[in-house]
Design an enzyme around this catalytic site. Structure first.
Site, mmCIF file in Angstrom:
data_model
loop_
_atom_site.group_PDB
_atom_site.id
_atom_site.type_symbol
_atom_site.label_atom_id
_atom_site.label_comp_id
_atom_site.label_asym_id
_atom_site.label_seq_id
_atom_site.Cartn_x
_atom_site.Cartn_y
_atom_site.Cartn_z
ATOM 1 N N CYS A 1 0.827 -1.211 0.000
ATOM 2 C CA CYS A 1 0.000 0.000 0.000
ATOM 3 C C CYS A 1 0.857 1.255 0.000
ATOM 4 O O CYS A 1 0.522 2.258 -0.638
ATOM 5 C CB CYS A 1 -0.914 0.016 1.225
ATOM 6 S SG CYS A 1 -2.315 -1.117 1.148
ATOM 7 N N CYS B 1 -6.773 -7.787 -2.483
ATOM 8 C CA CYS B 1 -7.008 -7.554 -1.054
ATOM 9 C C CYS B 1 -8.451 -7.161 -0.745
ATOM 10 O O CYS B 1 -8.744 -6.630 0.331
ATOM 11 C CB CYS B 1 -6.055 -6.475 -0.534
ATOM 12 S SG CYS B 1 -4.305 -6.903 -0.690
ATOM 13 N N CYS C 1 -5.533 1.796 4.157
ATOM 14 C CA CYS C 1 -4.409 1.598 3.239
ATOM 15 C C CYS C 1 -3.227 2.469 3.595
ATOM 16 O O CYS C 1 -2.101 2.176 3.198
ATOM 17 C CB CYS C 1 -4.848 1.879 1.803
ATOM 18 S SG CYS C 1 -5.322 3.599 1.500
#
Length: 243
Positions: free
Chosen positions: A120, A204, A227
């Protein structure tokens, strides 16, 4: 006006707009000198079309930053193109990691399998920070009803060291979002009908079962809930944030 502390500016703005509706907060924020240069950051996810529509009405040329992580659902990429064209958004900017960054950090595309935070960070947080370096404030679609760290959201919040975040929908209920979409005949993200009330990167994000939290499908099976782009400076913040 921008030489005053972030806390002071956020506090003054919250006092000024405390009783305003979301559309008016957005309309006034894009030209308020206490904010300076402003951009909207949009994932073009399940509820993004609400803010995008508001922007198309009050400031269609406002910069809209869309992070292409190179791991998004194909449906999201198509939805981004569809919504941008339909709403007449004239300044949508695609941002993301460079080829060099991908080659260095995730050459085989498996980083998310063993270090989601690192994935991320270089695919979302770093590119967004790079893009936002040109702005004094950015607009988000976060809302209190989404829970977690979002339960105490205000319209305006400081993001040290030098930016503000604007959350026009902070006080909306889930029903408000749905009603706005229906009343304005806005296109839905195609994955919502398939059980995805919150949509991120394909590896995800999983469908959500009836009765589950709407964000339960994000990073399922881990403690991760954000994130990183909504942390202060990309990091988790606990307690009061000062400038």
């Amino acid at each position: 006006m921008l030489d005053q502390s972030l806390d002071d500016r956020a506090g003054r703005l919250n006092d000024r707009y405390r009783h305003h509706a979301a559309t008016e907060v957005l309309r006034r924020a894009v030209s308020d000198p206490d904010l300076g240069r402003v951009a909207l950051v949009s994932s073009f996810g399940a509820e993004s079309v609400v803010l995008l529509h508001m922007v198309s009405v009050v400031a269609p040329g406002l910069p809209v930053l869309f992070i292409d992580t190179q791991m998004l659902f194909p449906e999201t990429l198509e939805y981004q193109r569809e919504v941008s064209a339909r709403l007449g958004l004239t300044n949508v900017q695609l941002i993301g990691a460079t080829r060099q960054e991908v080659a260095r950090h995730d050459p085989d595309g498996t980083l998310h399998q063993f270090n989601q935070d690192a994935c991320c960070d270089f695919r979302k947080t770093v590119p967004l920070e790079r893009a936002l370096s040109q702005y004094d404030a950015w607009i988000t679609g976060r809302k209190r009803f989404q829970g977690g760290q979002r339960q105490q959201l205000e319209f305006f919040e400081p993001e040290p060291p030098h930016r503000l975040r604007v959350n026009p929908l902070a006080f909306w209920r889930s029903e408000d979002v749905q009603e706005y979409m229906i009343e304005n005949n806005l296109p839905r993200h195609p994955l919502v009908a398939q059980g995805y009330p919150s949509i991120g990167c394909a590896p995800c994000t999983s469908p959500v079962k009836p009765g589950e939290d709407p964000r339960a499908g994000r990073w399922r099976g881990s403690d991760k809930t954000e994130c990183g782009i909504h942390f202060i400076g990309g990091r988790m913040v606990r307690g009061k944030v000062s400038a």
